[in-house]
Design a protein around this motif. Structure first.
Motif, PDB file in Angstrom:
ATOM      1  N   ALA A 148      46.487  44.578  43.461  1.00  0.00           N
ATOM      2  CA  ALA A 148      46.298  45.777  44.270  1.00  0.00           C
ATOM      3  C   ALA A 148      47.240  45.701  45.471  1.00  0.00           C
ATOM      4  CB  ALA A 148      44.850  45.873  44.739  1.00  0.00           C
ATOM      5  N   ASP A 149      47.689  46.841  45.940  1.00  0.00           N
ATOM      6  CA  ASP A 149      48.621  46.867  47.067  1.00  0.00           C
ATOM      7  C   ASP A 149      48.037  46.179  48.297  1.00  0.00           C
ATOM      8  OD1 ASP A 149      50.000  50.169  46.343  1.00  0.00           O
ATOM      9  OD2 ASP A 149      50.518  48.184  45.582  1.00  0.00           O
ATOM     10  N   SER A 150      46.739  46.270  48.466  1.00  0.00           N
ATOM     11  CA  SER A 150      46.096  45.722  49.660  1.00  0.00           C
ATOM     12  C   SER A 150      46.144  44.203  49.725  1.00  0.00           C
ATOM     13  CB  SER A 150      44.643  46.190  49.732  1.00  0.00           C
ATOM     14  OG  SER A 150      43.930  45.776  48.575  1.00  0.00           O
ATOM     15  N   VAL A 151      46.378  43.538  48.589  1.00  0.00           N
ATOM     16  CA  VAL A 151      46.386  42.069  48.575  1.00  0.00           C
ATOM     17  C   VAL A 151      47.723  41.496  48.141  1.00  0.00           C
ATOM     18  CG1 VAL A 151      43.913  42.094  48.053  1.00  0.00           C
ATOM     19  CG2 VAL A 151      45.566  41.754  46.192  1.00  0.00           C
ATOM     20  N   LYS A 152      48.644  42.344  47.738  1.00  0.00           N
ATOM     21  CA  LYS A 152      49.938  41.875  47.232  1.00  0.00           C
ATOM     22  C   LYS A 152      50.663  41.068  48.297  1.00  0.00           C
ATOM     23  CE  LYS A 152      51.627  44.883  44.530  1.00  0.00           C
ATOM     24  NZ  LYS A 152      52.277  46.102  43.988  1.00  0.00           N
ATOM     25  N   GLY A 153      51.167  39.904  47.892  1.00  0.00           N
ATOM     26  CA  GLY A 153      51.860  39.023  48.822  1.00  0.00           C
ATOM     27  C   GLY A 153      50.949  38.055  49.543  1.00  0.00           C
ATOM     28  N   ARG A 154      49.648  38.256  49.451  1.00  0.00           N
ATOM     29  CA  ARG A 154      48.689  37.358  50.114  1.00  0.00           C
ATOM     30  C   ARG A 154      47.813  36.624  49.107  1.00  0.00           C
ATOM     31  NH1 ARG A 154      44.757  39.431  53.152  1.00  0.00           N
ATOM     32  NH2 ARG A 154      44.653  41.419  52.048  1.00  0.00           N
ATOM     33  N   PHE A 155      47.491  37.264  47.997  1.00  0.00           N
ATOM     34  CA  PHE A 155      46.623  36.675  46.979  1.00  0.00           C
ATOM     35  C   PHE A 155      47.442  36.272  45.759  1.00  0.00           C
ATOM     36  CE2 PHE A 155      42.346  38.935  48.103  1.00  0.00           C
ATOM     37  CZ  PHE A 155      42.505  38.544  49.429  1.00  0.00           C
ATOM     38  N   THR A 156      47.014  35.194  45.109  1.00  0.00           N
ATOM     39  CA  THR A 156      47.650  34.749  43.874  1.00  0.00           C
ATOM     40  C   THR A 156      46.578  34.441  42.842  1.00  0.00           C
ATOM     41  OG1 THR A 156      49.490  33.764  45.099  1.00  0.00           O
ATOM     42  CG2 THR A 156      49.179  33.073  42.812  1.00  0.00           C
ATOM     43  N   VAL A 157      46.697  35.064  41.669  1.00  0.00           N
ATOM     44  CA  VAL A 157      45.754  34.820  40.590  1.00  0.00           C
ATOM     45  C   VAL A 157      46.393  33.888  39.565  1.00  0.00           C
ATOM     46  CG1 VAL A 157      46.486  36.882  39.299  1.00  0.00           C
ATOM     47  CG2 VAL A 157      44.202  35.911  38.923  1.00  0.00           C
ATOM     48  N   SER A 158      45.598  32.973  39.044  1.00  0.00           N
ATOM     49  CA  SER A 158      46.093  32.045  38.029  1.00  0.00           C
ATOM     50  C   SER A 158      44.937  31.678  37.106  1.00  0.00           C
ATOM     51  CB  SER A 158      46.685  30.791  38.677  1.00  0.00           C
ATOM     52  OG  SER A 158      45.689  30.109  39.423  1.00  0.00           O
ATOM     53  N   ARG A 159      45.268  31.079  35.974  1.00  0.00           N
ATOM     54  CA  ARG A 159      44.218  30.678  35.044  1.00  0.00           C
ATOM     55  C   ARG A 159      44.589  29.370  34.382  1.00  0.00           C
ATOM     56  NH1 ARG A 159      43.937  35.386  30.561  1.00  0.00           N
ATOM     57  NH2 ARG A 159      42.759  33.857  29.350  1.00  0.00           N
ATOM     58  N   ASP A 160      43.568  28.607  34.058  1.00  0.00           N
ATOM     59  CA  ASP A 160      43.707  27.362  33.317  1.00  0.00           C
ATOM     60  C   ASP A 160      43.022  27.614  31.984  1.00  0.00           C
ATOM     61  OD1 ASP A 160      43.454  24.853  32.166  1.00  0.00           O
ATOM     62  OD2 ASP A 160      43.151  23.841  34.092  1.00  0.00           O
ATOM     63  N   ASN A 161      43.813  27.872  30.955  1.00  0.00           N
ATOM     64  CA  ASN A 161      43.237  28.223  29.664  1.00  0.00           C
ATOM     65  C   ASN A 161      42.468  27.059  29.045  1.00  0.00           C
ATOM     66  OD1 ASN A 161      44.208  30.899  29.673  1.00  0.00           O
ATOM     67  ND2 ASN A 161      46.206  30.210  28.939  1.00  0.00           N
ATOM     68  N   ALA A 162      42.874  25.841  29.330  1.00  0.00           N
ATOM     69  CA  ALA A 162      42.182  24.676  28.774  1.00  0.00           C
ATOM     70  C   ALA A 162      40.782  24.543  29.367  1.00  0.00           C
ATOM     71  CB  ALA A 162      42.989  23.420  29.036  1.00  0.00           C
ATOM     72  N   ARG A 163      40.637  24.988  30.606  1.00  0.00           N
ATOM     73  CA  ARG A 163      39.339  24.902  31.280  1.00  0.00           C
ATOM     74  C   ARG A 163      38.589  26.227  31.287  1.00  0.00           C
ATOM     75  NH1 ARG A 163      39.091  20.218  34.569  1.00  0.00           N
ATOM     76  NH2 ARG A 163      41.078  19.118  34.691  1.00  0.00           N
ATOM     77  N   ASN A 164      39.185  27.260  30.666  1.00  0.00           N
ATOM     78  CA  ASN A 164      38.567  28.599  30.645  1.00  0.00           C
ATOM     79  C   ASN A 164      38.204  29.054  32.054  1.00  0.00           C
ATOM     80  OD1 ASN A 164      38.658  28.768  27.798  1.00  0.00           O
ATOM     81  ND2 ASN A 164      36.744  27.622  27.639  1.00  0.00           N
TER      82      ASN A 164
END
Length: 121
Positions: free
Chosen positions: A60-76
């Motif tokens: 979302a524009d309100s969080v761009k540049g401040r938030f980072t999403v990531s995932r660990d598929n092995a750990r779901n």
């Protein structure tokens, strides 16, 4: 049964950082897209970030540049790293995942119960 459990919320000062996570457990074939939403008191739930199985995060524009999403598929597990937090980021943060229960079946969205993030001095 499929369960999503968020953790890591809390109180942080403006300008600070916090990381929340969401672990998926239960019986399923595959997790496809995952996303974070948030809901502040008295407001509608809003989309924050999304991460498809193949990558390519969107924000979302309100969080761009401040938030980072990531995932660990092995750990779901899905993560949301939040930096330079502002009071307006105060909300319950909810994880959702598009889960395919069986190899030959379709997918459905499942939701967690949320974790509270409060940004205040």
């Amino acid at each position: 049964q499929v369960q999503l459990v968020e953790s890591g919320g809390g109180l942080v000062q403006p300008g600070g950082s916090l990381s929340v996570s969401c672990e998926v457990s239960g019986n399923f074939y595959r997790i496809n897209a995952m996303a974070w939403y948030r809901q502040a008191a008295g407001k509608e739930r809003e989309w924050v970030a999304r991460l498809p199985l193949g990558g390519g995060a969107s924000y979302a524009d309100s969080v761009k540049g401040r938030f980072t999403v990531s995932r660990d598929n092995a750990r779901n597990t899905l993560y949301l790293q939040m930096n330079n937090l502002k009071p307006e980021d105060t909300a319950g943060y909810y994880c959702t995942a598009m889960i395919q229960r069986q190899y030959s079946g379709g997918s459905s969205w499942f939701w967690g119960q949320g974790t509270q993030v409060t940004v205040s001095s």
